[in-house]
Design a protein around this motif. Structure first.
Motif, PDB file in Angstrom:
ATOM      1  N   MET A 165       0.849  -1.176   0.000  1.00 16.03           N
ATOM      2  CA  MET A 165       0.000   0.000   0.000  1.00 16.03           C
ATOM      3  C   MET A 165       0.895   1.239   0.000  1.00 16.03           C
ATOM      4  O   MET A 165       1.832   1.317   0.799  1.00 16.03           O
ATOM      5  CB  MET A 165      -0.890   0.012   1.246  1.00 16.03           C
ATOM      6  CG  MET A 165      -1.653   1.318   1.408  1.00 16.03           C
ATOM      7  SD  MET A 165      -2.618   1.446   2.906  1.00 16.03           S
ATOM      8  CE  MET A 165      -3.984   0.421   2.496  1.00 16.03           C
ATOM      9  N   VAL A 205       1.955   4.768   1.125  1.00 20.12           N
ATOM     10  CA  VAL A 205       1.672   5.558   2.325  1.00 20.12           C
ATOM     11  C   VAL A 205       2.532   6.817   2.281  1.00 20.12           C
ATOM     12  O   VAL A 205       3.760   6.742   2.151  1.00 20.12           O
ATOM     13  CB  VAL A 205       1.975   4.757   3.611  1.00 20.12           C
ATOM     14  CG1 VAL A 205       1.742   5.616   4.844  1.00 20.12           C
ATOM     15  CG2 VAL A 205       1.132   3.496   3.668  1.00 20.12           C
ATOM     16  N   PRO A 247      -2.378   7.022   4.273  1.00 23.16           N
ATOM     17  CA  PRO A 247      -2.533   5.822   3.443  1.00 23.16           C
ATOM     18  C   PRO A 247      -3.135   6.162   2.088  1.00 23.16           C
ATOM     19  O   PRO A 247      -4.033   6.997   1.979  1.00 23.16           O
ATOM     20  CB  PRO A 247      -3.482   4.940   4.255  1.00 23.16           C
ATOM     21  CG  PRO A 247      -3.454   5.486   5.638  1.00 23.16           C
ATOM     22  CD  PRO A 247      -3.133   6.937   5.519  1.00 23.16           C
ATOM     23  N   THR A 268       6.191   9.400  -0.645  1.00 18.13           N
ATOM     24  CA  THR A 268       5.236   8.307  -0.547  1.00 18.13           C
ATOM     25  C   THR A 268       6.020   7.018  -0.711  1.00 18.13           C
ATOM     26  O   THR A 268       6.686   6.821  -1.730  1.00 18.13           O
ATOM     27  CB  THR A 268       4.145   8.417  -1.618  1.00 18.13           C
ATOM     28  OG1 THR A 268       3.439   9.653  -1.410  1.00 18.13           O
ATOM     29  CG2 THR A 268       3.169   7.266  -1.529  1.00 18.13           C
ATOM     30  N   MET A 319      -0.415   4.979  13.665  1.00 17.76           N
ATOM     31  CA  MET A 319      -1.170   4.524  12.491  1.00 17.76           C
ATOM     32  C   MET A 319      -2.548   5.171  12.476  1.00 17.76           C
ATOM     33  O   MET A 319      -3.212   5.232  13.507  1.00 17.76           O
ATOM     34  CB  MET A 319      -1.404   3.008  12.559  1.00 17.76           C
ATOM     35  CG  MET A 319      -0.223   2.147  12.348  1.00 17.76           C
ATOM     36  SD  MET A 319      -0.787   0.423  12.336  1.00 17.76           S
ATOM     37  CE  MET A 319       0.664  -0.397  12.943  1.00 17.76           C
ATOM     38  N   LEU A 366      -5.351   2.243   8.368  1.00 13.11           N
ATOM     39  CA  LEU A 366      -4.144   1.424   8.286  1.00 13.11           C
ATOM     40  C   LEU A 366      -4.160   0.326   9.344  1.00 13.11           C
ATOM     41  O   LEU A 366      -3.753  -0.808   9.087  1.00 13.11           O
ATOM     42  CB  LEU A 366      -2.910   2.314   8.431  1.00 13.11           C
ATOM     43  CG  LEU A 366      -1.592   1.761   7.953  1.00 13.11           C
ATOM     44  CD1 LEU A 366      -1.672   1.340   6.500  1.00 13.11           C
ATOM     45  CD2 LEU A 366      -0.500   2.802   8.130  1.00 13.11           C
ATOM     46  N   TRP A 416      -6.444  -2.361   7.999  1.00 11.34           N
ATOM     47  CA  TRP A 416      -5.817  -3.096   6.893  1.00 11.34           C
ATOM     48  C   TRP A 416      -4.797  -4.109   7.413  1.00 11.34           C
ATOM     49  O   TRP A 416      -4.782  -5.260   6.988  1.00 11.34           O
ATOM     50  CB  TRP A 416      -5.156  -2.092   5.945  1.00 11.34           C
ATOM     51  CG  TRP A 416      -4.534  -2.700   4.733  1.00 11.34           C
ATOM     52  CD1 TRP A 416      -5.172  -3.352   3.725  1.00 11.34           C
ATOM     53  CD2 TRP A 416      -3.140  -2.718   4.415  1.00 11.34           C
ATOM     54  NE1 TRP A 416      -4.258  -3.761   2.780  1.00 11.34           N
ATOM     55  CE2 TRP A 416      -2.996  -3.382   3.187  1.00 11.34           C
ATOM     56  CE3 TRP A 416      -2.001  -2.226   5.044  1.00 11.34           C
ATOM     57  CZ2 TRP A 416      -1.766  -3.571   2.570  1.00 11.34           C
ATOM     58  CZ3 TRP A 416      -0.773  -2.403   4.428  1.00 11.34           C
ATOM     59  CH2 TRP A 416      -0.667  -3.083   3.216  1.00 11.34           C
TER      60      TRP A 416
END
Length: 181
Positions: free
Chosen positions: A1, A3, A28, A51, A119, A123, A126
């Motif tokens: 992913m 982030v 995220p 990112t 977080m 996130l 997930w």
């Protein structure tokens, strides 16, 4: 992913450090960025520094559980001071990890900066779903000692050229008279 990492710049508290840089938030699903200014309030500036990809692995679910069960579930952001460039970017972001073990391993090095960033709820969900899908509890087996007595033989102790059992650690070719002088 993917982030995004938000880095905050504040004025330094000593005369030897002009600015203080700290990773403070995660975004995220963020798009690519290269130190884009998000917010400025006086001398404090927040940047969308970069990112990075957050990867999860099936074999590290125990470490993810440790990170999730922390008082404040966090992701570890690993950075290092950037080499001198013309655009004066202060930090190079290297890695994001949700593994508590990997984050602590990087914290042992003095060459990188490790920031523990909370977080966001999406996130957490997930990572928790990933752990629920892949985690397998390992059963602890206590290792049993074998019953062989290893203290009865003295194989490999000292020099085989020395005959006296009492002098197994003496260097060959030297006598007791040489050592007393």
């Amino acid at each position: 992913m993917p982030v995004g990492v938000v880095v905050r710049r504040l004025p330094g508290v000593t005369r030897w450090q002009k600015w203080s840089w700290r990773a403070v938030a995660l975004m995220p699903g963020a798009g690519p960025a290269d130190w884009a200014v998000l917010r400025q309030e006086g001398e404090a500036v927040e940047y969308h520094a970069a990112t990075l990809s957050l990867e999860l692995h099936r074999t590290e679910t125990e470490a993810y559980l440790i990170a999730l069960s922390d008082k404040v579930p966090s992701v570890y952001v690993i950075m290092r001071p950037a080499p001198e460039r013309e655009d004066s970017v202060p930090l190079e972001l290297l890695l994001l990890t949700a593994s508590a073990h990997e984050g602590l391993d990087y914290a042992d090095s003095s060459e990188v900066i490790v920031e523990k960033v909370p977080m966001p709820p999406g996130l957490i969900a997930w990572i928790r779903d990933f752990v629920d899908m892949h985690h397998q509890e390992e059963i602890f087996y206590k290792r049993q000692r074998d019953r062989t007595r290893v203290d009865l033989e003295e194989d490999g102790i000292g020099d085989p050229r020395i005959r006296q059992l009492a002098d197994v650690y003496r260097a060959p070719g030297r006598t007791k008279k040489d050592t007393l002088q």
